[in-house]
Design an enzyme around this catalytic site. Structure first.
Site: not given
Length: 357
Positions: A35, A130
């Protein structure tokens, strides 16, 4: 000429090989995370040439492009799947990380309809806050997944450092391993993967402190940049200049260090502050905030100082450099991970690949 991102594929291959070898010695597989560079196929191929055991990305668009480019290696979707996109997830990704049973039920239903099997890694929050379920819900969620047809529980995973800044440790990774043991004992099958985070876990690998049972890491920044932002360090055994950004000097003049006149807000709504240090020699580069995240670039020449940027211009103080900088010259920058992400994705930044030897 556009700003240029010079990409040394050989250094990326080398870094991948070094990371994989250190991890392999402790029974840990390495997924190359794509990514950070928008999954450009040349860089993906360099990672694979260096021995990456699989690929991972957080964007379905990147994964689809990888498949369309002919990559057949196992690919893991690193961002929790969108409920609205489960068909693409099942079609293009072999594995996805998950924390919502509703989404996993939809993945299972889609997999059955398309006569496919999809593998899931159940994400556990061990402190970074998260994604992931809390430890007290792991066993029950694993039981729910085991009853679904069309998906298979491949293992457990966790993420650290990306939101709360929590560092991997023998304690929080040991908790992940222990939860895996509980699932295996209660449900009677072996989990294939216990995924212990990303680049921030490499420090534990170096010190041989990764708990036994962790058998996968997802590495992007370390391979690409040779840095570990969460632990605030350069990784000494990896190249840190596989990516170099350069831009052309379009103006070179000596000017005061403080603007003249009333100060309002700049083009981005901020009120700039200046310190009067006299007349300084300043270069303006054909590089701006539309091209790259300015806070994510660092001049290769440590005697240069970035003063600021607008949409299209970067202002650099070149007074103290020993270089004889002229209009038309290029100034080079190394990148942080945030800088790499933005420069890789920018259509205004040209890319040049140095071929793997």
């Amino acid at each position: 000429m556009s700003p240029l991102l010079d990409i040394n594929l050989d250094k990326i291959r080398y870094n991948t090989a070094q990371v994989r070898e250190k991890c392999r010695q402790q029974g840990i597989a390495v997924l190359g995370v794509t990514k950070g560079f928008s999954a450009m196929p040349q860089i993906v191929s360099a990672m694979l040439a260096g021995g990456a055991d699989g690929l991972a990305d957080s964007r379905m668009e990147n994964i689809i492009e990888l498949r369309n480019s002919g990559f057949t290696q196992p690919i893991t979707l690193l961002r929790i799947p969108e409920l609205s996109d489960v068909e693409n997830v099942v079609r293009y990704a072999d594995i996805s990380v998950n924390s919502e049973i509703t989404v996993m039920e939809a993945l299972a239903e889609t997999a059955q309809k398309t006569e496919k099997s999809h593998q899931v890694i159940l994400m556990v929050d061990v402190g970074d806050l998260r994604e992931g379920i809390l430890k007290e819900h792991v066993l029950e969620t694993a039981k729910q997944i085991s009853r679904l047809k069309g998906v298979r529980l491949l293992g457990l995973g966790t993420n650290m450092g990306c939101f709360g800044g929590v560092l991997p440790s023998t304690d929080n990774l040991g908790l992940l391993v222990e939860l895996g043991f509980r699932i295996e004992n209660q449900l009677g099958f072996k989990l294939e993967v216990i995924s212990g985070g990303g680049t921030s876990t490499l420090l534990l690998v170096e010190n041989r402190k990764v708990p036994a049972g962790i058998n996968q890491l997802r590495i992007g920044e370390g391979i690409l940049l040779g840095t570990d932002t969460t632990n605030q360090r350069k990784i000494s055994w990896l190249w840190d200049d596989a990516f170099v950004l350069s831009a052309e000097v379009i103006e070179l003049k000596s000017k005061p260090s403080v603007p003249m006149g009333d100060i309002g807000r700049d083009a981005f709504g901020n009120v700039p502050e200046f310190v009067d240090i006299g007349i300084r020699k300043r270069a303006i580069l054909a590089l701006g905030k539309q091209d790259v995240y300015i806070e994510g670039i660092v001049p290769v020449d440590g005697n240069l100082k970035i003063l600021g940027a607008s949409s299209d211009h970067l202002i650099v103080d070149v007074t103290d450099t020993e270089q004889d900088i002229k209009v038309g010259d290029n100034i080079s920058f190394q990148l942080t991970y945030s800088g790499l992400v933005s420069a890789s994705h920018s259509r205004y930044v040209a890319k040049k690949f140095r071929e793997v030897q």
